[in-house]
Write a protein that holds these residues in place. Structure first.
Motif: not given
Length: 689
Positions: A415, A417-418, A433, A436-437, A495, A499, A612
């Motif tokens: 997470t 990374h997002e 996050a 979305r993952l 989203y 997503s 990030k």
């Protein structure tokens, strides 16, 4: 070039000049970024290439350190087979300089994304190759973060111009769109005309009441889970199962100036988790701790980290790597008190469920009921808990409570990374996050975890809360919680429209997410629609407004008298009837004003780019120090508390040394701590950032 041994050298070709063609491996987005990066380097890290007499200088420019430009190397299987122009230049350059070619690594370096998501397992005595590979991987992440940090930087005049431009656009929008005169009558006038001539008041209120009814009453269709048995009455099977889950779970407690409140939190936590599983992660923008949190933690025998970056999310990021080897992590705030029968339900983290939230309750100092304001927050938190549980059953809650959440460790690392890296509303972005993952957020409602809350709405009334000292509801929500209400609509709509990783669970998840969009739109349109409605039809609008307030009163009465009665957590009638209604109306006004205040403050906030976490040089530097030094701890001598290795002397005075301390100490003999103490040591690390 001197042959004298220097601790700063990492490779045999540290200061080799690099051909201009090979600078593309640094992946700069523009020549401007390259020039800016070159200027940011200290002069002693650059080596001028002096061509031999008669040698052409074309294709060779002033070079920089190879280690600074070195990016992630591709595995051999996907590396291009040939690149004649660049290889030709490199071969010619090597012959002219008469240097030994770079040492070929025995194993390919793990790609940057994978290195942070899936760290290598703990080292054994025969795993030096893996240790070197992991260090190289994290070093590559760090080098990329440095490049990214430079690329994201904006000059002062650019930030000022960005901020002023946003202010100008806001003024132009207010005049040309909302007011409009004398060019046109403006959007506000046309909204009045539509409401007064098209009879949309009835339809507008019907939509408002309909959605409000569904979102308010549907969660009451489910019940809280049954209370777990008291800790002393656990049967052998349940006790063994809970202990096993606790041993596989690390408890991470990020904190800021929490010396006054961390003690009771640790006392409660040690009744559930072993001391070696608990990590107190103090943080602040200082090389040295800001208070004596470490001394408070010492008698409990828990792990203590000092992270020299003032950010809760960076502290959590560092904690995930400090607690390596644990399958799951439980994140709690420094003022949360876990009940003795707290269930570590890590067995629910399976399939698409990657995060679990727990229901929380508001308390005053010493676990008391607190003021009327704190009791009103208690009712609010518990209603939020059952709403999240309802949407978790349908698909996924928006996000778990920021005070406590249970995660799969590897997924939590993904997470980052997002996560956009914002230091405000960071808990909300964890949920975004996660979804979305492809991860679901569900709830455990069998217990209520205590957390101390502000004691008043506008004026501080005292208390023992630490951290940012948010002693009023207004400061807490107006300046922090509500800051991303407006910009959050962008992430929510993104989203909802893009997503689809949860399959059929997406239906319930998107219904939950749409509730946030719906509420924010009400806050944004309230200053226009409600006054116009009362001007056009005051009696009808007044009746419907009263009906809306009455509907919410009925909702909380049902929740209090049925759901909370079954959990023996009822709120006093005086608070429910006479205080809570006024409290919610005031909070609604705060939410409306905070939306418009945040629109104004976005100009300054976004004038500076925010990396990030995996692009943050300081955050990666903290993790890199753990990855590099945790396998070679420094053992303190008798009588010492911590030993810090002396940092290597560097000619570059612009780079600061920031200290990361991981402390594991043994509780003094005779102190009543409800956990088995083991022989421990104190380790201290210093990383160069």
């Amino acid at each position: 070039m001197s042959n004298r041994h220097d601790a700063r050298r990492h490779t045999m070709v540290e200061d080799v000049a690099i051909p201009k063609h090979l600078l593309t491996t640094a992946k700069f987005n523009s020549p401007w970024e390259l020039k800016k990066w070159e200027k940011s380097l200290p002069q002693n890290d650059r080596v001028e290439f002096q061509p031999q007499e008669g040698q052409k200088q074309g294709g060779i420019s002033r070079s920089v350190s190879l280690s600074a430009l070195r990016g992630p190397r591709r595995p051999a299987a996907i590396r291009p087979r040939s690149n004649p122009p660049e290889l030709h230049v490199w071969d010619e350059f090597s012959k002219r300089r008469r240097l030994t070619p770079p040492i070929e690594e025995k194993e390919p370096i793990t790609p940057i994304r994978e290195s942070a998501v899936h760290p290598s397992p703990p080292l054994s005595s025969n795993s030096s190759v893996n240790h070197h590979s992991r260090q190289s991987s994290m070093h590559d992440v760090y080098e990329k973060a440095k490049l990214r940090g430079v690329a994201l930087q904006r000059k002062h005049w650019v930030r000022v111009l960005f901020e002023v431009s946003v202010y100008v656009l806001l003024v132009l929008f207010i005049y040309f769109v909302l007011v409009g005169m004398p060019l046109w009558k403006g959007a506000v006038w046309w909204l009045y005309w539509v409401v007064s001539h098209k009879f949309t008041i009835t339809g507008g209120w019907a939509i408002l009441l309909g959605l409000a009814f569904l979102y308010a009453f549907c969660p009451l269709l489910i019940l809280f889970e049954k209370d777990p048995p008291p800790a002393t009455e656990y049967d052998h099977t349940d006790l063994e199962k809970n202990d096993s889950s606790a041993k596989n779970t690390a408890l991470l407690i990020p904190c800021y100036k929490s010396a006054q409140i961390i003690g009771p939190t640790l006392e409660a936590a040690l009744k559930v988790f072993p001391a070696e599983n608990i990590f107190v992660i103090a943080n602040g923008n200082s090389q040295t701790p800001l208070d004596n949190t470490e001394e408070v933690c010492r008698p409990f025998g828990v792990n203590h980290l000092w992270v020299p970056v003032g950010s809760k999310i960076v502290a959590q990021f560092a904690g995930c790597y400090a607690a390596k080897g644990f399958e799951n992590v439980l994140l709690i705030d420094d003022d949360c008190a876990l009940p003795p029968n707290f269930p570590v339900v890590s067995d629910r983290l399976k399939g698409q469920v990657k995060c679990l939230g727990y229901t929380i309750k508001s308390v005053g100092p010493g676990s008391s009921k607190g003021t009327y304001c704190q009791q009103a927050q208690d009712l609010e938190y518990k209603m939020s808990g059952i709403q999240r549980a309802f949407f978790g059953m349908l698909g996924s809650a928006t996000f778990p409570h920021g005070a406590i959440s249970l995660w799969n460790t590897e997924f939590l690392k993904q997470t980052f990374h997002e996560h956009p890296g914002y230091s405000v509303s960071e808990d909300w972005f964890f949920g975004d996050a996660c979804r979305r993952l492809g991860g679901r957020v569900t709830m455990c409602t069998s217990v209520f975890v205590e957390t101390e809350t502000p004691s008043s709405v506008f004026f501080a009334g005292g208390g023992s809360r630490g951290g940012f000292g948010e002693m009023t509801i207004f400061q807490q929500r107006f300046k922090r919680w509500n800051f991303f209400f407006v910009i959050g609509m962008y992430y929510d709509m993104k989203y909802i429209l893009t997503s689809w990783k949860l399959g059929w669970w997406e239906i319930g998840a998107k219904l939950c997410v749409f509730q946030e969009v719906y509420e924010t739109l009400i806050y944004l349109f309230a200053p226009f629609y409600f006054p116009i409605s009362f001007v056009v039809s005051p009696s009808f609008s007044g009746i419907l407004l009263g009906a809306t307030i009455g509907m919410y009163i009925v909702n909380v009465v049902l929740f209090n008298e049925y759901h909370l009665r079954k959990k023996n957590e009822r709120i006093d009638w005086k608070v429910l009837i006479f205080y809570y209604t006024v409290y919610k109306i005031v909070l609604t006004l705060i939410n409306v004003f905070s939306c418009y205040w945040s629109l104004f403050k976005y100009a300054r906030y976004f004038a500076k780019r925010h990396p990030k976490i995996i692009e943050d040089q300081e955050a990666i530097g903290v993790v890199l120090s753990l990855e590099r030094d945790v396998e070679s701890p420094t053992i303190p001598e008798e009588g010492e508390h911590a030993v810090t290795a002396r940092p290597p002397q560097r000619a570059d005075s612009q780079r600061a040394y920031k200290r990361l301390t991981l402390t594991r100490v043994e509780a003094p003999i005779g102190l009543d701590i409800t956990t088995t103490q083991t022989h421990t040591t104190t380790q201290s690390y210093r990383s160069v950032i």
